[in-house]
Design a protein around this motif. Structure first.
Motif, PDB file in Angstrom:
ATOM      1  N   ILE A   2      -7.116  -0.819 -18.261  1.00 41.39           N
ATOM      2  CA  ILE A   2      -7.097   0.370 -17.421  1.00 41.39           C
ATOM      3  C   ILE A   2      -6.450   0.009 -16.084  1.00 41.39           C
ATOM      4  O   ILE A   2      -6.832  -0.978 -15.448  1.00 41.39           O
ATOM      5  N   THR A   3      -5.469   0.797 -15.681  1.00 38.80           N
ATOM      6  CA  THR A   3      -4.905   0.665 -14.344  1.00 38.80           C
ATOM      7  C   THR A   3      -5.560   1.733 -13.479  1.00 38.80           C
ATOM      8  O   THR A   3      -5.583   2.904 -13.851  1.00 38.80           O
ATOM      9  N   MET A  29     -14.627  -9.102  -2.030  1.00 41.14           N
ATOM     10  CA  MET A  29     -15.243  -8.202  -3.010  1.00 41.14           C
ATOM     11  C   MET A  29     -14.446  -8.121  -4.313  1.00 41.14           C
ATOM     12  O   MET A  29     -14.956  -7.661  -5.320  1.00 41.14           O
ATOM     13  N   TYR A  30     -13.198  -8.595  -4.301  1.00 40.71           N
ATOM     14  CA  TYR A  30     -12.372  -8.569  -5.509  1.00 40.71           C
ATOM     15  C   TYR A  30     -12.357  -9.914  -6.239  1.00 40.71           C
ATOM     16  O   TYR A  30     -12.155  -9.951  -7.445  1.00 40.71           O
ATOM     17  N   ARG A  38      -6.280  -8.052 -11.945  1.00 40.71           N
ATOM     18  CA  ARG A  38      -5.316  -8.121 -10.857  1.00 40.71           C
ATOM     19  C   ARG A  38      -5.592  -6.999  -9.868  1.00 40.71           C
ATOM     20  O   ARG A  38      -6.077  -5.951 -10.229  1.00 40.71           O
ATOM     21  N   LYS A  39      -5.229  -7.238  -8.603  1.00 41.87           N
ATOM     22  CA  LYS A  39      -5.402  -6.229  -7.551  1.00 41.87           C
ATOM     23  C   LYS A  39      -4.241  -6.348  -6.588  1.00 41.87           C
ATOM     24  O   LYS A  39      -3.916  -7.428  -6.128  1.00 41.87           O
ATOM     25  N   GLY A  50      -2.008   4.198   2.200  1.00 41.18           N
ATOM     26  CA  GLY A  50      -2.040   2.932   1.476  1.00 41.18           C
ATOM     27  C   GLY A  50      -2.614   3.169   0.098  1.00 41.18           C
ATOM     28  O   GLY A  50      -3.110   4.255  -0.205  1.00 41.18           O
ATOM     29  N   CYS A  51      -2.551   2.134  -0.731  1.00 42.85           N
ATOM     30  CA  CYS A  51      -3.162   2.259  -2.046  1.00 42.85           C
ATOM     31  C   CYS A  51      -3.575   0.891  -2.566  1.00 42.85           C
ATOM     32  O   CYS A  51      -3.045  -0.141  -2.161  1.00 42.85           O
ATOM     33  N   GLY A  52      -4.541   0.934  -3.439  1.00 44.38           N
ATOM     34  CA  GLY A  52      -4.946  -0.241  -4.187  1.00 44.38           C
ATOM     35  C   GLY A  52      -4.577   0.000  -5.634  1.00 44.38           C
ATOM     36  O   GLY A  52      -4.792   1.099  -6.157  1.00 44.38           O
TER      37      GLY A  52
END
Length: 103
Positions: A2-3, A29-30, A38-39, A50-52
């Motif tokens: 899942i992305t 936290m990641y 992956r992040k 912004g985005c993650g």
């Protein structure tokens, strides 16, 4: 796989260096989080958002994370994040040369 994509407004008044320092506080936290492959943390200062981008092993792991992280993103940025979960049946990794295809 899942992305997940979380899009949010950037805090007002921070330059790039300050944004990066702010982002660095969230890194622990990641790290080592079960199911998170992956992040990526991305910023578009010109447009103020912004985005993650996350790659999760399962939808359940992504949903469980965002049940908690949504509030953290809201507090950190001052805005409600838009979160999308996308089925990811094929991944092409040009760094490792791997191709992953869902069964």
């Amino acid at each position: 796989m899942i992305t997940a994509i979380s899009k949010f407004k950037l805090p007002v008044g921070l330059d790039r260096a300050a944004l990066i320092e702010d982002i660095k506080h969230s890194i622990p936290m990641y790290q080592g989080r079960a199911g998170l492959r992956r992040k990526y943390i991305c910023i578009n200062q010109q447009e103020g958002w912004g985005c993650g981008i996350y790659l999760w092993e399962t939808r359940a792991q992504a949903e469980a994370f965002f049940a908690v992280a949504r509030e953290m993103i809201r507090k950190q940025t001052g805005s409600e994040p838009e979160i999308s979960l996308l089925d990811t049946p094929v991944i092409v990794d040009n760094v490792t040369g791997e191709v992953t295809v869902a069964a």
